[in-house]
Design a protein around this motif. Sequence first.
Motif, PDB file in Angstrom:
ATOM      1  N   GLY A 179       5.700   8.862  -1.580  1.00 27.44           N
ATOM      2  CA  GLY A 179       4.316   8.420  -1.536  1.00 27.44           C
ATOM      3  C   GLY A 179       4.116   7.241  -0.597  1.00 27.44           C
ATOM      4  N   GLU A 182      -0.436   2.467  -2.691  1.00 30.69           N
ATOM      5  CA  GLU A 182      -0.388   2.285  -4.137  1.00 30.69           C
ATOM      6  C   GLU A 182       0.233   3.464  -4.869  1.00 30.69           C
ATOM      7  OE1 GLU A 182      -4.260   1.373  -5.524  1.00 30.69           O
ATOM      8  OE2 GLU A 182      -4.356  -0.602  -4.530  1.00 30.69           O
ATOM      9  N   ASP A 183       0.457   4.565  -4.154  1.00 29.14           N
ATOM     10  CA  ASP A 183       1.053   5.745  -4.770  1.00 29.14           C
ATOM     11  C   ASP A 183       2.572   5.784  -4.619  1.00 29.14           C
ATOM     12  OD1 ASP A 183      -1.418   6.765  -5.575  1.00 29.14           O
ATOM     13  OD2 ASP A 183      -1.753   7.686  -3.600  1.00 29.14           O
ATOM     14  N   ARG A 184       3.157   4.724  -4.081  1.00 26.77           N
ATOM     15  CA  ARG A 184       4.612   4.706  -3.924  1.00 26.77           C
ATOM     16  C   ARG A 184       5.304   4.716  -5.291  1.00 26.77           C
ATOM     17  NH1 ARG A 184       5.430  -0.454  -0.260  1.00 26.77           N
ATOM     18  NH2 ARG A 184       3.698  -1.070  -1.634  1.00 26.77           N
ATOM     19  N   ALA A 185       6.398   5.425  -5.350  1.00 22.99           N
ATOM     20  CA  ALA A 185       7.180   5.513  -6.584  1.00 22.99           C
ATOM     21  C   ALA A 185       8.604   5.901  -6.201  1.00 22.99           C
ATOM     22  CB  ALA A 185       6.576   6.544  -7.534  1.00 22.99           C
TER      23      ALA A 185
END
Length: 220
Positions: A179, A182-185
């Motif tokens: 991602g 803010e969608d990093r994971a």
Amino acid sequence: MRNPGLITIALWLTGTAHAAQDRPAMPPVTDQFLLDQLEPGEEIETRADGDLNGDGDPDTVFVIASPDERHLYVVLSYRGEVDIGHEPGGNFKLGPDRLGPAGLTISKGVLTIRDLTGGTTALSATYRYRAATTKDGQRMRLIGLDAKVYSRTYAHDGDEMSWNVATGDTITTLLKITGTGEDRAYDKVYTRKFKRPVRTIYMEDTPGAEEELVGVTKAK
């Protein structure tokens, strides 16, 4: 630098010379005893009480912290033929750069220590111990070590390891960033399962969590 032997001496000096059969369940060591061990600049970071050696009396685990170092201690209750009291069960150093107090739990005779240290790059370590009877008395033996190194801001990939020291079973996993924004994971990929040689490791010889993690992930 704190000398762990000083707490050992203090415990022997506070042994209780009452007949074991004449006394009810033993209380845990007092807060005042722990405070009496402090040197200037130190504090009791956290403590936990529970039965570690199966005698029905509470044992105590506590962490003494200063700006430069942190040290964990285990105090075990004992009941001899003519006396009862407390004795050292083990100790080892935790990382000084804490990101909060260590988490201590005692359940079914197992001591679990959860510790988070570092900065933007963090090390999450979980240690598990059981009390073992040796020729020199009871000592805490390492039975499990989990470690994870990761970026708290998702700036880089990470690695994690779960090591059952009692059986040698080990699992390592690469933490891959997925991602954007803010969608990093983290996504767990490249999981390996293998066995390491079984060995006896007492608390004083606890290996560094990050060093163990680096050692097994570099070997893949």
